[in-house]
Design a protein around this motif. Structure first.
Motif, PDB file in Angstrom:
ATOM      1  N   ARG A 185      34.325  29.670  34.197  1.00 35.87           N
ATOM      2  CA  ARG A 185      34.690  31.534  34.221  1.00 35.87           C
ATOM      3  C   ARG A 185      35.185  31.572  36.037  1.00 35.87           C
ATOM      4  O   ARG A 185      35.470  30.378  36.329  1.00 35.87           O
ATOM      5  N   GLY A 186      36.432  32.978  35.628  1.00 37.00           N
ATOM      6  CA  GLY A 186      36.489  32.595  37.105  1.00 37.00           C
ATOM      7  C   GLY A 186      38.338  32.975  37.047  1.00 37.00           C
ATOM      8  O   GLY A 186      38.423  33.695  36.623  1.00 37.00           O
ATOM      9  N   ARG A 187      38.918  33.406  38.243  1.00 39.32           N
ATOM     10  CA  ARG A 187      39.687  33.992  38.504  1.00 39.32           C
ATOM     11  C   ARG A 187      40.819  33.340  40.212  1.00 39.32           C
ATOM     12  O   ARG A 187      39.645  33.559  41.025  1.00 39.32           O
ATOM     13  N   GLY A 188      41.532  32.824  40.413  1.00 38.12           N
ATOM     14  CA  GLY A 188      42.477  32.535  41.574  1.00 38.12           C
ATOM     15  C   GLY A 188      41.906  31.277  41.445  1.00 38.12           C
ATOM     16  O   GLY A 188      41.213  30.812  40.642  1.00 38.12           O
ATOM     17  N   LEU A 189      41.709  30.947  43.052  1.00 41.37           N
ATOM     18  CA  LEU A 189      40.356  29.647  43.614  1.00 41.37           C
ATOM     19  C   LEU A 189      39.070  30.365  43.235  1.00 41.37           C
ATOM     20  O   LEU A 189      38.637  29.948  44.807  1.00 41.37           O
ATOM     21  N   TRP A 190      38.474  30.137  42.446  1.00 42.76           N
ATOM     22  CA  TRP A 190      37.116  30.709  42.294  1.00 42.76           C
ATOM     23  C   TRP A 190      37.122  30.208  41.355  1.00 42.76           C
ATOM     24  O   TRP A 190      37.241  30.660  40.584  1.00 42.76           O
TER      25      TRP A 190
END
Length: 401
Positions: free
Chosen positions: A336-341
């Motif tokens: 899961r996540g979004r961008g550098l995360w």
């Protein structure tokens, strides 16, 4: 020079055991790399839980801090200083708001937002005194103060710290129906993380934040977005709320606002919200100090270039493509996540999150586990693609993928 083992023994003997850190002792750091007391280098894939979005030892931030150190570092809010007005003006503009209330840590900012919402509820909305309610989400992480753990569902953070502060209603994260049912005439705010970090980088269902915004506007309730971890470039936007074109009533900021140099946090809103405060009703000796303002002003200037948001988008897309290739192969059950995360759920057959983190440490990569089987990946936004790929290679090696 002490060895790693010596340093850890000394720390264990003379500090409260409120953390269970990986057995590494960092001595120096630059960019996305850290070096321990024995000279071994590690790729930082955690970035201080997003406090180090701009990397270790960022030259622009260090130069800003050094210049201010030579001038003045603290006046308290008893006097004006020459960096304060610029800091408030620039941060308000970055957020598209009118006013800033500066504090130091993220938890302080959340506490300040809670006080803001209650005071607004009594003095603007007209809620009977002592009856204000704030709706929050299950599995939240907003800090560990007494008030904040009162609405935590994490037993480690909450147990044996009562009696607890009343006035909070907990609903499932991502459930608009439950949220709507919890909002009453005495509700003054909805407090949410746009992406839940400590819970494992949980991204809400598409349209959820937009639905929260519409609901709170219809019901005359403040929407307070805790962007302490998700904000300031981490997800590829300045604020995670932007992914749904949502502007909350209140931004709660921290971590990266201080660039990993000094603690800086803030509550940012329009004057019809923050204008409820009068002199003496809230404050902080160190909040908005000259050194903090100087560093934060440089952070704001860096964000205005859009460079870091673009890096988080491009490298983040690459990160998630590579991580998703591991799903379904017996090593990773979900990403899961979004961008550098990213939150990466490890198949139990390959070990716990802690065990995987320790194995990665042995190969020179630092991440951190959460909730048993999950590891969090959040490198500094300045990381190179080559270093990111090297770190991912080590993860594949540890997972046997």
């Amino acid at each position: 020079m002490s060895t790693t083992a010596d340093a850890i023994r000394s720390a264990d003997a003379h500090s409260a055991h409120t953390y269970h850190p990986l057995p590494v002792v960092v001595a120096t750091a630059e960019g996305a790399w850290m070096t321990d007391v024995e000279g071994r280098r590690y790729l930082d894939m955690l970035a201080g839980y997003s406090a180090l979005n701009f990397g270790h030892g960022n030259r622009r931030l260090l130069d800003a801090a050094h210049a201010q150190l030579e001038r003045v570092t603290l006046t308290s809010r008893a006097f004006h200083h020459d960096r304060f007005a610029d800091f408030c003006t620039e941060l308000a503009a970055l957020c598209g708001k009118e006013a800033v209330l500066p504090m130091n840590t993220g938890a302080e900012a959340v506490e300040t937002a809670v006080k803001t919402a209650r005071k607004w509820g009594y003095e603007v909305k007209g809620v009977p005194d002592g009856h204000a309610k704030i709706v929050v989400a299950a599995d939240n992480f907003h800090g560990r103060t007494t008030t904040i753990v009162s609405f935590s569902t994490d037993h480690e953070a909450r147990d044996h710290y009562g009696p607890y502060t009343p006035g909070f209603e907990i609903v499932p994260y991502g459930d608009l129906t439950a949220l709507a049912a919890a909002v009453t005439s005495n509700t003054v705010a909805v407090l949410l993380e746009p992406i839940q970090g400590e819970a494992g980088v949980l991204v809400p269902p598409a349209g959820y934040l937009r639905g929260v915004r519409e609901l709170t506007r219809e019901r005359n309730v403040l929407f307070m977005a805790d962007e302490i971890q998700s904000g300031l470039g981490r997800t590829g936007k300045t604020f995670a709320c932007e992914h749904e074109d949502v502007v909350p009533d209140v931004y709660i900021l921290g971590k990266a606002l201080g660039g990993g140099v000094v603690p800086v946090s803030a509550v940012v809103a329009d004057l019809d919200v923050l204008g409820v405060f009068r002199p003496g009703e809230h404050g902080s000796t160190f909040g908005g100090n000259p050194l903090a303002c100087a560093v934060a002003l440089e952070v704001i200037a860096m964000l205005r270039t859009g460079e870091y948001q673009q890096r988080a988008t491009e490298l983040g897309d690459h990160l998630h493509r590579e991580l998703n290739l591991l799903v379904g192969g017996g090593a990773v059950t979900a990403v899961r996540g979004r961008g550098l995360w990213a939150g990466v759920d490890i198949d139990p057959s390959r070990g716990t999150g802690r065990e995987i983190s320790e194995k990665l440490m042995e190969l020179g990569v630092l991440v951190k586990d959460t909730h048993g089987s999950t590891i969090r990946i959040a490198p500094p936004l300045v990381i190179s693609k080559e270093d990111l790929d090297w770190g991912l290679d080590q993860l594949r090696s540890v997972l046997g993928a």
